[in-house]
Scaffold this active site. Structure first.
Site, PDB file in Angstrom:
ATOM      1  N   HIS A 103       0.855  -1.192   0.000  1.00  0.00           N
ATOM      2  CA  HIS A 103       0.000   0.000   0.000  1.00  0.00           C
ATOM      3  C   HIS A 103       0.892   1.244   0.000  1.00  0.00           C
ATOM      4  CE1 HIS A 103      -3.856  -2.014   1.840  1.00  0.00           C
ATOM      5  NE2 HIS A 103      -3.792  -2.152   0.528  1.00  0.00           N
TER       6      HIS A 103
ATOM      7  N   HIS B 204     -11.956  -9.599  -5.653  1.00  0.00           N
ATOM      8  CA  HIS B 204     -11.579  -8.277  -5.132  1.00  0.00           C
ATOM      9  C   HIS B 204     -10.824  -7.538  -6.228  1.00  0.00           C
ATOM     10  CE1 HIS B 204     -10.298  -5.164  -2.504  1.00  0.00           C
ATOM     11  NE2 HIS B 204      -9.235  -5.732  -1.965  1.00  0.00           N
TER      12      HIS B 204
ATOM     13  N   GLU C  50      -8.803  -4.881  -5.902  1.00  0.00           N
ATOM     14  CA  GLU C  50      -7.549  -4.191  -5.583  1.00  0.00           C
ATOM     15  C   GLU C  50      -6.414  -4.783  -6.424  1.00  0.00           C
ATOM     16  OE1 GLU C  50      -6.764  -3.729  -1.372  1.00  0.00           O
ATOM     17  OE2 GLU C  50      -5.319  -2.125  -1.764  1.00  0.00           O
TER      18      GLU C  50
ATOM     19  N   ASP D 190      -3.445  -5.743  -6.157  1.00  0.00           N
ATOM     20  CA  ASP D 190      -2.607  -6.896  -5.804  1.00  0.00           C
ATOM     21  C   ASP D 190      -3.271  -8.217  -6.196  1.00  0.00           C
ATOM     22  OD1 ASP D 190      -4.346  -5.953  -3.774  1.00  0.00           O
ATOM     23  OD2 ASP D 190      -3.360  -7.159  -2.252  1.00  0.00           O
TER      24      ASP D 190
ATOM     25  N   HIS E 258     -12.315  -5.734   2.621  1.00  0.00           N
ATOM     26  CA  HIS E 258     -12.200  -4.404   3.182  1.00  0.00           C
ATOM     27  C   HIS E 258     -12.458  -3.293   2.167  1.00  0.00           C
ATOM     28  CE1 HIS E 258      -7.931  -3.401   1.727  1.00  0.00           C
ATOM     29  NE2 HIS E 258      -8.250  -4.533   1.145  1.00  0.00           N
TER      30      HIS E 258
ATOM     31  N   ASP F 274      -8.987 -11.244   0.986  1.00  0.00           N
ATOM     32  CA  ASP F 274      -8.101 -10.678   2.012  1.00  0.00           C
ATOM     33  C   ASP F 274      -8.407 -11.208   3.419  1.00  0.00           C
ATOM     34  OD1 ASP F 274      -6.431  -9.003   0.481  1.00  0.00           O
ATOM     35  OD2 ASP F 274      -7.947  -7.434   0.414  1.00  0.00           O
TER      36      ASP F 274
ATOM     37  N   TYR G 123      -2.091  -7.897  10.458  1.00  0.00           N
ATOM     38  CA  TYR G 123      -2.972  -7.683   9.301  1.00  0.00           C
ATOM     39  C   TYR G 123      -4.347  -7.194   9.768  1.00  0.00           C
ATOM     40  CZ  TYR G 123      -4.774  -8.947   4.632  1.00  0.00           C
ATOM     41  OH  TYR G 123      -5.319  -8.945   3.369  1.00  0.00           O
TER      42      TYR G 123
ATOM     43  N   HIS H 272      -3.711 -13.820   0.585  1.00  0.00           N
ATOM     44  CA  HIS H 272      -2.332 -13.537   1.006  1.00  0.00           C
ATOM     45  C   HIS H 272      -1.900 -14.569   2.035  1.00  0.00           C
ATOM     46  CE1 HIS H 272      -2.159  -9.591  -0.856  1.00  0.00           C
ATOM     47  NE2 HIS H 272      -3.234  -9.211  -0.214  1.00  0.00           N
TER      48      HIS H 272
HETATM   49 FE1  FEO Z   1      -7.402  -5.559  -0.563  1.00  0.00          FE
HETATM   50 FE2  FEO Z   1      -4.920  -7.820  -0.820  1.00  0.00          FE
HETATM   51  O1  FEO Z   1      -5.991  -6.424  -1.381  1.00  0.00           O
END
Ligand code: FEO
Length: 396
Positions: free
Chosen positions: A23, A79, A81, A83, A145, A164, A192, A225
């Protein structure tokens, strides 16, 4: 690299051993991370999530060695995002007409990121996608999130693809929860949660209860992750419920920055006073200028109270403390107590500024704090010890 997980499900993601900041500069990843992507090869073939953009080319090349890309029937984007969606542009160049399943918010986010009008199929909670004898069931998880987040559940193999949620930034070639160092694993899990999910704790509780109410067996939790939970999957779910419930341990964390050691001396003497009056409590002291901010936030998350200190500079606090207080406002800690301290040479506003910010961040500030003029003399040192003894009671 591909790894067989269960039935027709394989991990086809990327281990990022080098990652140290995530991030931007917002999250320290001392142990690297992974971007987990999953391939399900039933009568129909589904791909769940991809990897971060810098790894897109290698990821698609490896995937193409693993399976003829034309055989992928469905792309699932749990998701948006970057990543997890970062390799979609590279992948969709190769299979442009394949349907992309995501939430309605996912469509907006993916279009916002990549400006591509892929064959989107928006889904809602309870929608099912047949893969033959097995099905994927989708569960929207807004603000866990991001607004677009969702979980997917594979029947038959009883796998929850939680994205996530339940993840950790933890690179390991072992890949499974039962094989890695348990202390390292849980340290990364709580970090996390504290740094990413804490603001959404009420939603975490509701979503877990909602998923539990489906009464679906969960043999494996495949996060996006870190390691895959394949044994005692209930362990991390129960831990999340505890963390979401205004979590605290019997710990007080003192965080300060200092220019010429006056505020550091105050911190140590206040801590000595607390220890004298309450020898059982775990005390942790952090000079923020020398500490990792995300690790400090994790310690704040574990604490029942925080004591924050800064000298006064230009009528306010040092920038490290200002940044921490700003971040604490966003993280929405609950049911924690707080106090402020700081040294000063002339105007002396820091303690008031810290107390005000702690109040704005939702902490119960127990008093007006303590200030010390210039470098604390023996009288000031005694006052700090006495203040610590008083705080031991106030911070209960
Ligand atoms: Fe919310 Fe691992 O991205």
């Amino acid at each position: 690299m591909a790894l067989a997980l269960k039935g027709s499900v394989s991990w086809v993601g990327k281990i990022d051993w080098e990652l140290r900041k995530f991030h931007g500069d917002e999250y320290s990843t001392h142990r690297g991370s992974t971007y987990n992507s999953y391939l399900i090869e039933e009568e129909k073939v589904a791909l769940i999530d991809t990897v971060w953009a810098p790894f897109a080319r290698g990821y698609v090349a490896d995937l193409a060695k693993r399976i003829d890309l034309a055989k992928i029937d469905y792309v699932i984007a749990n998701h948006a995002e970057i990543d997890h969606s970062g390799a979609l542009p590279e992948l969709m160049e190769r299979i442009p007409d394949k349907p992309v399943y995501c939430t309605a918010n996912g469509v907006k986010s993916l279009k916002g990121h990549y400006h591509k009008d892929w064959n989107f199929r928006p889904v809602k909670t309870g929608d099912r996608l047949s893969l033959g004898t097995k099905e994927l069931i989708f569960v929207e998880a807004p603000m866990l999130h991001w607004p677009d987040s969702m979980f997917s559940y594979l029947t038959g193999d009883n796998i929850l693809f939680s994205n996530d949620a339940f993840g950790q930034h933890y690179a390991s070639e072992l890949m499974f929860n039962d094989l890695v160092d348990q202390a390292e694993l849980m340290a990364e899990c709580i970090k996390y949660y504290a740094n990413i999910l804490n603001p959404f704790s009420e939603l975490v509780t509701k979503k877990i209860q909602e998923v539990l109410a489906f009464n679906l067996p969960v043999d494996m939790i495949c996060t996006s992750h870190g390691v895959i939970w394949r044994t005692n999957t209930v362990q991390i779910v129960q831990q999340y419920l505890k963390w979401a419930d205004a979590y605290q341990e019997d710990q007080i964390t003192l965080v300060y920055d200092t220019m010429w050691n006056g505020t550091r001396v105050m911190a140590e003497k206040i801590a000595a006073g607390i220890h004298e009056a309450d020898p059982q409590v775990t005390l942790k002291l952090y000079n923020l200028a020398k500490s990792d901010r995300n690790d400090v936030i994790t310690e704040i998350f574990r604490s029942r109270a925080v004591v924050i200190g800064s000298p006064t500079i230009n009528r306010t606090v040092l920038t490290s403390i200002a940044g921490l207080l700003e971040e604490m406002k966003g993280l929405k800690f609950r049911k924690k107590k707080a106090a402020a301290f700081g040294s000063y040479g002339w105007s002396g506003e820091s303690v008031k500024v810290i107390a005000g910010q702690l109040g704005a961040a939702g902490f119960t500030v127990v008093d007006d704090g303590i200030r010390s003029l210039w470098n604390p003399d023996s009288q000031a040192v005694d006052a700090c010890v006495a203040y610590g003894k008083k705080l031991a009671g106030l911070l209960k």
